[in-house]
Design a protein around this motif. Structure first.
Motif, PDB file in Angstrom:
ATOM      1  N   MET A 213      17.953  -1.390  77.807  1.00 25.93           N
ATOM      2  CA  MET A 213      18.095  -0.222  77.332  1.00 25.93           C
ATOM      3  C   MET A 213      17.393  -0.449  75.769  1.00 25.93           C
ATOM      4  O   MET A 213      17.415   0.772  74.918  1.00 25.93           O
ATOM      5  CB  MET A 213      19.700   0.205  76.974  1.00 25.93           C
ATOM      6  N   ILE A 214      16.646  -1.404  75.612  1.00 29.05           N
ATOM      7  CA  ILE A 214      15.856  -1.472  74.400  1.00 29.05           C
ATOM      8  C   ILE A 214      14.428  -1.417  74.744  1.00 29.05           C
ATOM      9  O   ILE A 214      13.875  -1.733  73.688  1.00 29.05           O
ATOM     10  CB  ILE A 214      16.259  -2.745  73.591  1.00 29.05           C
ATOM     11  N   ALA A 215      14.222  -1.173  75.913  1.00 32.27           N
ATOM     12  CA  ALA A 215      12.447  -0.862  75.988  1.00 32.27           C
ATOM     13  C   ALA A 215      12.186   0.115  75.308  1.00 32.27           C
ATOM     14  O   ALA A 215      10.915  -0.145  74.806  1.00 32.27           O
ATOM     15  CB  ALA A 215      12.554  -0.291  77.603  1.00 32.27           C
ATOM     16  N   GLY A 216      12.952   1.229  75.061  1.00 35.05           N
ATOM     17  CA  GLY A 216      12.411   2.465  74.012  1.00 35.05           C
ATOM     18  C   GLY A 216      11.786   1.718  72.744  1.00 35.05           C
ATOM     19  O   GLY A 216      11.083   2.228  72.232  1.00 35.05           O
ATOM     20  N   ASP A 217      12.714   0.687  72.049  1.00 31.59           N
ATOM     21  CA  ASP A 217      12.496   0.122  70.869  1.00 31.59           C
ATOM     22  C   ASP A 217      11.398  -0.703  70.858  1.00 31.59           C
ATOM     23  O   ASP A 217      10.405  -0.479  70.109  1.00 31.59           O
ATOM     24  CB  ASP A 217      13.824  -0.832  70.533  1.00 31.59           C
ATOM     25  N   LEU A 218      11.015  -1.329  71.904  1.00 33.90           N
ATOM     26  CA  LEU A 218       9.859  -1.977  72.094  1.00 33.90           C
ATOM     27  C   LEU A 218       8.701  -0.979  72.068  1.00 33.90           C
ATOM     28  O   LEU A 218       7.444  -1.372  71.427  1.00 33.90           O
ATOM     29  CB  LEU A 218       9.694  -2.878  73.305  1.00 33.90           C
ATOM     30  N   TYR A 219       8.724   0.054  72.899  1.00 34.07           N
ATOM     31  CA  TYR A 219       7.609   1.039  72.638  1.00 34.07           C
ATOM     32  C   TYR A 219       7.168   1.598  71.740  1.00 34.07           C
ATOM     33  O   TYR A 219       6.304   1.864  71.121  1.00 34.07           O
ATOM     34  CB  TYR A 219       7.846   2.033  73.909  1.00 34.07           C
ATOM     35  N   GLU A 220       8.512   1.816  70.745  1.00 31.53           N
ATOM     36  CA  GLU A 220       8.151   2.459  69.427  1.00 31.53           C
ATOM     37  C   GLU A 220       7.331   1.331  68.499  1.00 31.53           C
ATOM     38  O   GLU A 220       6.654   1.686  67.734  1.00 31.53           O
ATOM     39  CB  GLU A 220       9.489   2.816  68.866  1.00 31.53           C
TER      40      GLU A 220
END
Length: 345
Positions: A213-220
């Motif tokens: 669930m921290i994939a979005g943080d990496l993408y950001e």
């Protein structure tokens, strides 16, 4: 480097060779043909049929698909008809001899012993309770948030069941998938798709699930780096290619991590150097403490199904600092709420 990637492929080929006797040409049922299930089918339709007859695996990741496709797939699938477009796309890619669209969900179960369940969580009770499972069914649930006890109730009298969390990258056989409980068939399937990580307890499984669930943080972070480069004159195409590639290159060092890998990688940064400077600046700014708070918040939401704003990084920081936290008054206006304990007098 090249030799490390080649070694990983040799290990993968060996794993395939050891387990093909059990699963070769197995027919797998799929109930719920969404993105994740489609990715699993695509990955499994491209794994080696016989590792001992495979050509030497290439060291270039971009050649993986061509290498696997040249060897041939060991599996065939019977998929549910509900998502007709995705099911038809799989038939179009791999042919009717590899992917068959069943007339109904029950027809999927009637034709197979191993069943991947990949419906949406709200639909799971109604879909699964309408089906007649057999004791010999081996159920692998890909339904996010569906616990083992509920899965057992909905799929009785199936004797074997487990839950897993594959990501879409399994279509390229580069995924890492957590599985619980330890299940030989599921582990073999997801080893084909990259790597399976099996754990004994559902509590461990839910903690590991939080990492997805921290994939979005990496993408950001990638988007922020891309925007910084383009804002300072780097052409869009060059910025995008380099940010995507350099993040991939950096994380490859931890691809086959041991418990000591991450500490070693951090310690390997040159004291006083630029990488070490960023670590120090981010730590002093509370970035890593904030990440821990977000992980706690994600885990709590995963278990309860609800977001708890008091667990967010900002709320936790204010709590540590003893600063009044904002809350909503009846008229919707923000008011200050003291974090001090009530006066007992």
């Amino acid at each position: 480097g090249i030799f490390a990637r080649l070694a990983r492929r040799v290990v993968t080929a060996a794993r395939c060779s050891e387990s093909l006797a059990m699963l070769a040409m197995t027919t797998i049922g799929v109930v719920g043909v969404g993105t994740i299930a489609s990715s699993c089918v695509r990955g499994l339709c491209g794994v080696p049929r016989a590792a001992e007859t495979a050509p030497t695996p290439p060291h270039n990741d971009d050649l993986d698909a061509a290498w696997a496709s040249s060897i041939g797939p060991p599996f065939r699938f019977v998929v549910s008809p509900r998502n007709a477009a995705k099911a038809a796309a799989l038939v179009g890619e791999f042919g009717a001899e590899r992917v068959e669209i069943a007339a109904s969900n029950q027809a999927v179960l009637d034709a197979t012993d191993i069943v991947l369940v990949a419906v949406l969580r709200p639909q799971a009770p109604s879909v699964l309770s309408a089906l007649a499972f057999r004791p010999e069914h081996h159920v692998v649930s890909l339904v996010a948030g569906l616990d083992l006890a509920t899965l057992a109730e909905l799929t009785a009298p199936a004797a074997k069941r487990c839950v897993a969390i594959p990501l879409p990258v399994v279509a390229k056989r580069r995924g890492v998938t957590v599985v619980t409980p330890r299940d030989a068939v599921a582990v073999q399937l997801f080893d084909y798709l990259g790597r399976a990580v099996a754990v004994d307890s559902e509590a461990e499984f839910r903690r590991l699930q939080t990492m997805t669930m921290i994939a979005g943080d990496l993408y950001e972070r990638q988007r922020t780096a891309f925007a910084w480069l383009t804002r300072h004159g780097v052409p869009d195409a060059a910025a995008a290619a380099y940010v995507g590639g350099v993040f991939h290159s950096i994380t490859d060092d931890a691809r086959d991590a041991s418990p000591q890998t991450f500490a070693d990688l951090v310690a390997s940064q040159t004291p006083g150097g630029m990488n070490e400077m960023v670590i120090r600046e981010q730590r002093e700014d509370g970035a890593y403490a904030s990440l821990e708070c977000s992980l706690d918040s994600l885990h709590a939401r995963l278990l309860s199904g609800k977001e708890d704003a008091s667990l967010a990084p900002k709320a936790q920081r204010l709590l540590r600092e003893g600063t009044p936290r904002p809350s909503s008054s009846p008229d919707g206006e923000a008011t200050a709420t003291s974090t001090a304990p009530p006066d007992d007098n």
